[in-house]
Design a protein around this motif. Structure first.
Motif, PDB file in Angstrom:
ATOM      1  N   LYS A   1      18.337  16.493  10.031  1.00 17.76           N
ATOM      2  CA  LYS A   1      19.849  15.755  10.620  1.00 17.76           C
ATOM      3  C   LYS A   1      18.853  16.269  11.760  1.00 17.76           C
ATOM      4  CE  LYS A   1      22.414  17.117   6.974  1.00 17.76           C
ATOM      5  NZ  LYS A   1      23.561  18.714   6.660  1.00 17.76           N
ATOM      6  N   TYR A   2      20.612  14.869  13.356  1.00 17.45           N
ATOM      7  CA  TYR A   2      19.573  15.435  14.444  1.00 17.45           C
ATOM      8  C   TYR A   2      21.274  16.017  14.659  1.00 17.45           C
ATOM      9  CZ  TYR A   2      16.582  12.330  13.497  1.00 17.45           C
ATOM     10  OH  TYR A   2      14.874  11.893  12.633  1.00 17.45           O
ATOM     11  N   SER A   3      21.677  16.707  16.239  1.00 21.75           N
ATOM     12  CA  SER A   3      22.755  16.911  17.022  1.00 21.75           C
ATOM     13  C   SER A   3      23.248  15.557  16.389  1.00 21.75           C
ATOM     14  CB  SER A   3      22.357  16.773  17.909  1.00 21.75           C
ATOM     15  OG  SER A   3      21.665  15.412  18.954  1.00 21.75           O
ATOM     16  N   GLN A   4      22.935  13.697  16.283  1.00 21.51           N
ATOM     17  CA  GLN A   4      24.122  13.121  16.203  1.00 21.51           C
ATOM     18  C   GLN A   4      23.473  12.543  15.085  1.00 21.51           C
ATOM     19  OE1 GLN A   4      24.673  11.675  19.837  1.00 21.51           O
ATOM     20  NE2 GLN A   4      26.912  12.257  20.334  1.00 21.51           N
ATOM     21  N   GLY A   5      23.413  11.476  14.328  1.00 24.78           N
ATOM     22  CA  GLY A   5      23.505  11.348  13.567  1.00 24.78           C
ATOM     23  C   GLY A   5      22.384  12.005  12.195  1.00 24.78           C
ATOM     24  N   SER A   6      21.608  11.230  11.196  1.00 21.29           N
ATOM     25  CA  SER A   6      21.213  11.651   9.869  1.00 21.29           C
ATOM     26  C   SER A   6      20.891  10.892   8.808  1.00 21.29           C
ATOM     27  CB  SER A   6      22.032  12.948   9.610  1.00 21.29           C
ATOM     28  OG  SER A   6      22.670  12.447   8.388  1.00 21.29           O
ATOM     29  N   TRP A   7      19.976  11.404   8.199  1.00 16.51           N
ATOM     30  CA  TRP A   7      19.359  10.347   7.079  1.00 16.51           C
ATOM     31  C   TRP A   7      18.509  10.919   6.059  1.00 16.51           C
ATOM     32  CZ3 TRP A   7      14.187  10.547   6.393  1.00 16.51           C
ATOM     33  CH2 TRP A   7      12.895  10.682   7.350  1.00 16.51           C
ATOM     34  N   THR A   8      17.993   9.968   5.264  1.00 17.20           N
ATOM     35  CA  THR A   8      18.072  10.813   3.928  1.00 17.20           C
ATOM     36  C   THR A   8      17.078  10.107   3.059  1.00 17.20           C
ATOM     37  OG1 THR A   8      19.554  11.628   3.768  1.00 17.20           O
ATOM     38  CG2 THR A   8      18.369  11.606   2.075  1.00 17.20           C
ATOM     39  N   GLY A   9      16.100  10.465   2.767  1.00 19.84           N
ATOM     40  CA  GLY A   9      14.525   8.959   1.734  1.00 19.84           C
ATOM     41  C   GLY A   9      13.854   9.614   1.186  1.00 19.84           C
ATOM     42  N   VAL A  10      12.482   8.828   0.986  1.00 17.21           N
ATOM     43  CA  VAL A  10      11.655   9.661  -0.294  1.00 17.21           C
ATOM     44  C   VAL A  10      10.840   9.844   0.405  1.00 17.21           C
ATOM     45  CG1 VAL A  10      10.560   8.787  -1.976  1.00 17.21           C
ATOM     46  CG2 VAL A  10      12.878   8.700  -1.655  1.00 17.21           C
ATOM     47  N   LEU A  11       9.538  10.441   0.735  1.00 21.44           N
ATOM     48  CA  LEU A  11       8.683  10.602   1.618  1.00 21.44           C
ATOM     49  C   LEU A  11       7.369  10.031   0.629  1.00 21.44           C
ATOM     50  CD1 LEU A  11       6.236  12.521   3.257  1.00 21.44           C
ATOM     51  CD2 LEU A  11       6.564  14.609   1.664  1.00 21.44           C
TER      52      LEU A  11
ATOM     53  N   THR B   1       0.546  -1.358  -0.022  1.00 19.26           N
ATOM     54  CA  THR B   1       0.047  -0.128   0.341  1.00 19.26           C
ATOM     55  C   THR B   1       0.582   1.466   0.208  1.00 19.26           C
ATOM     56  OG1 THR B   1      -0.325  -0.050   2.709  1.00 19.26           O
ATOM     57  CG2 THR B   1      -2.249  -1.349   1.507  1.00 19.26           C
ATOM     58  N   TYR B   2       2.433   0.776  -0.005  1.00 22.40           N
ATOM     59  CA  TYR B   2       2.987   2.575  -0.150  1.00 22.40           C
ATOM     60  C   TYR B   2       3.095   2.537  -1.303  1.00 22.40           C
ATOM     61  CZ  TYR B   2       6.959   5.871  -0.220  1.00 22.40           C
ATOM     62  OH  TYR B   2       8.494   6.181   0.474  1.00 22.40           O
ATOM     63  N   ARG B   3       2.887   4.356  -1.205  1.00 23.50           N
ATOM     64  CA  ARG B   3       2.827   4.902  -2.285  1.00 23.50           C
ATOM     65  C   ARG B   3       4.163   5.670  -2.234  1.00 23.50           C
ATOM     66  NH1 ARG B   3       0.875   1.179  -3.203  1.00 23.50           N
ATOM     67  NH2 ARG B   3      -1.223   1.199  -4.601  1.00 23.50           N
ATOM     68  N   SER B   4       4.927   6.677  -3.352  1.00 24.72           N
ATOM     69  CA  SER B   4       5.847   7.162  -2.819  1.00 24.72           C
ATOM     70  C   SER B   4       5.696   8.450  -3.840  1.00 24.72           C
ATOM     71  CB  SER B   4       7.574   6.915  -3.622  1.00 24.72           C
ATOM     72  OG  SER B   4       8.549   7.530  -4.455  1.00 24.72           O
ATOM     73  N   GLU B   5       5.674   9.528  -2.855  1.00 26.25           N
ATOM     74  CA  GLU B   5       5.941  10.666  -3.168  1.00 26.25           C
ATOM     75  C   GLU B   5       7.256  11.755  -4.353  1.00 26.25           C
ATOM     76  OE1 GLU B   5       2.491  12.639  -3.384  1.00 26.25           O
ATOM     77  OE2 GLU B   5       1.884  11.102  -2.293  1.00 26.25           O
ATOM     78  N   GLY B   6       7.937  10.826  -4.600  1.00 30.83           N
ATOM     79  CA  GLY B   6       9.191  11.522  -5.248  1.00 30.83           C
ATOM     80  C   GLY B   6       9.329  12.759  -4.655  1.00 30.83           C
ATOM     81  N   ILE B   7       9.875  13.235  -3.132  1.00 33.90           N
ATOM     82  CA  ILE B   7       9.859  14.373  -2.760  1.00 33.90           C
ATOM     83  C   ILE B   7      11.424  13.353  -1.731  1.00 33.90           C
ATOM     84  CG2 ILE B   7       9.635  16.035  -1.456  1.00 33.90           C
ATOM     85  CD1 ILE B   7       6.627  16.123  -1.989  1.00 33.90           C
ATOM     86  N   GLU B   8      12.525  14.243  -1.975  1.00 39.33           N
ATOM     87  CA  GLU B   8      13.204  13.686  -0.848  1.00 39.33           C
ATOM     88  C   GLU B   8      13.362  14.782  -0.004  1.00 39.33           C
ATOM     89  OE1 GLU B   8      18.467  14.245  -1.090  1.00 39.33           O
ATOM     90  OE2 GLU B   8      17.655  13.320  -2.464  1.00 39.33           O
ATOM     91  N   VAL B   9      13.662  13.930   1.320  1.00 39.56           N
ATOM     92  CA  VAL B   9      13.403  14.038   2.722  1.00 39.56           C
ATOM     93  C   VAL B   9      14.972  13.976   3.548  1.00 39.56           C
ATOM     94  CG1 VAL B   9      12.410  14.424   5.064  1.00 39.56           C
ATOM     95  CG2 VAL B   9      11.612  14.440   2.785  1.00 39.56           C
ATOM     96  N   THR B  10      15.707  14.936   4.339  1.00 39.64           N
ATOM     97  CA  THR B  10      16.632  14.833   5.288  1.00 39.64           C
ATOM     98  C   THR B  10      16.255  15.494   6.321  1.00 39.64           C
ATOM     99  OG1 THR B  10      18.319  15.420   2.870  1.00 39.64           O
ATOM    100  CG2 THR B  10      19.258  15.434   4.925  1.00 39.64           C
TER     101      THR B  10
END
Length: 384
Positions: A14-24, A3-12
């Motif tokens: 950042k935290y005080s320690q660590g980070s991630w990048t993905g797709v909305l 049921t997942y549908r990609s919006e094609g929008i990149e999301v990044t």
């Protein structure tokens, strides 16, 4: 997920320690208890990360329960809880009981915990609920009036406790304190504890302290109290944690030694009431009435004794009428201001470069009295 549908929008993020990048994208969820039905929510698929997934843990993501002002990539993205409030028609309130105090270091035993969406569960707390106003709706920002160690006031300006914000955040493991407050707390604990000499590495988190497993070191340390402003601004209440919550057992060495860490750390931008404190309480995030509530949690016990307390009311006559800066800027606003300043600096630098490249006759008709040399040039003076 089918049921997942990609919006094609990149999301990044950042935290005080660590980070991630993905797709909305969006996905359909069902709740296992209480909120029967299926609901479509926004979700990000994490594709890359750095220092985000901790080794050995069983969780595989993060559920943000704060306000849409912090949503990524913009506040127009509806948050998980806002989606439930709108679609399931539940009250705009959730509550959290984090059980961890007194758990064994080794073994499969767990006290569990509870997240209640849309209300308050009376069996998860004892005594009264004390509420403090939410000062800003981004993080759950509250107003802290003072701190006590072993019953002794730190005597700091109350604005130090709220620099540059004070928030309640279950996603933060420790109790984080602004640097000045952290130093004062460490000095007060060291002064009132029954330990004559203690390694500085323990306070900074780089070293553990170990005792024989038959010993209970908590009796060596004082109680820590945080005063919060009550809904009636002329009153306050205090939440207190015993050492069992901030002197945390995390490692067993051999048959004889148990090692502990200091559950408090310094912060450069906030006081954060994290899991170190929240494990002592049932915490209510009453968004409908813009307030955060605290009540004693029955699972906050060690060896059969409670490790947290709530007391009040107290007068606020001895503190300022407002301990929070009147200028409260959200992170997106700070980013915009930063980019604007960078752009302005870039324009000024470009103008200076153009002026330097223009032939001298276009700038000034020199007379015999003018002196032009390298030492008087703009570039030399700026970069010396």
């Amino acid at each position: 997920s089918s049921t997942y549908r990609s919006e094609g929008i990149e999301v990044t993020v950042k935290y005080s320690q660590g980070s991630w990048t993905g797709v909305l994208g969006t996905d359909v969820i069902t709740m296992p208890k209480g909120l029967y039905g299926s609901y479509t929510i926004n979700i990000a698929t994490i594709l890359e990360s750095e220092n985000f997934f901790l080794p050995g843990v069983k969780w595989h993501g993060i559920l943000g329960l704060a306000y849409d002002a912090l949503a990524k990539p913009s506040s127009s993205v509806e948050t998980f809880f806002d989606s439930l409030v709108r679609q399931a028609k539940i009250p705009n309130i959730f509550s959290l009981q984090m059980c961890g105090a007194g758990l064994p270091v080794a073994g499969s035993g767990t006290n569990g915990g509870s997240l209640v969406l849309g209300g308050i569960e009376p069996s998860l707390y004892t005594g009264d609920i004390w509420y403090t106003p939410i000062k800003e709706e981004w993080y759950y920002q509250v107003e802290i009036l003072k701190l006590e160690v072993g019953g002794q006031n730190l005597e700091l300006d109350c604005r130090e406790y709220n620099a540059d914000k004070a928030i309640v955040d279950s996603g933060t493991t420790l109790l984080r304190l602004p640097e000045k407050v952290f130093s004062a707390v460490v000095q007060a604990i060291a002064r009132t504890s029954l330990i004559q000499e203690f390694s500085s590495g323990f306070w900074t988190g780089s070293q553990l302290a170990c005792w024989d497993r038959t010993e209970k070191p908590w009796s060596l340390f004082p109680k820590l109290s945080i005063y919060l402003r009550d809904e009636n601004s002329s009153r306050s209440f205090r939440i207190s944690i015993l050492p069992q919550l901030y002197i945390q057992p995390i490692l067993v060495i051999g048959d004889n030694l148990q090692c502990y860490r200091f559950g408090i750390s310094s912060s450069t931008n906030a006081l954060v009431i994290g899991a170190t404190v929240m494990e002592g309480f049932y915490v209510i995030f009453d968004r409908a009435h813009r307030r955060v509530g605290f009540a004693v949690s029955p699972c906050a016990e060690a060896d059969g004794s409670p490790v947290s307390e709530i007391e009040g009311p107290f007068t606020t006559a001895d503190v300022a009428s407002n301990c929070v800066s009147s200028v409260s800027l959200h992170e997106p606003v700070l980013w915009i201001a930063s980019y604007a300043l960078m752009s302005l600096c870039g324009i000024i630098l470009l103008v200076l470069i153009v002026l330097l490249l223009i032939p001298p006759r276009c700038q000034h008709r020199y007379t015999d009295n003018d002196v032009v040399n390298d030492e008087s040039s703009l570039v030399r003076h700026r970069w010396k």
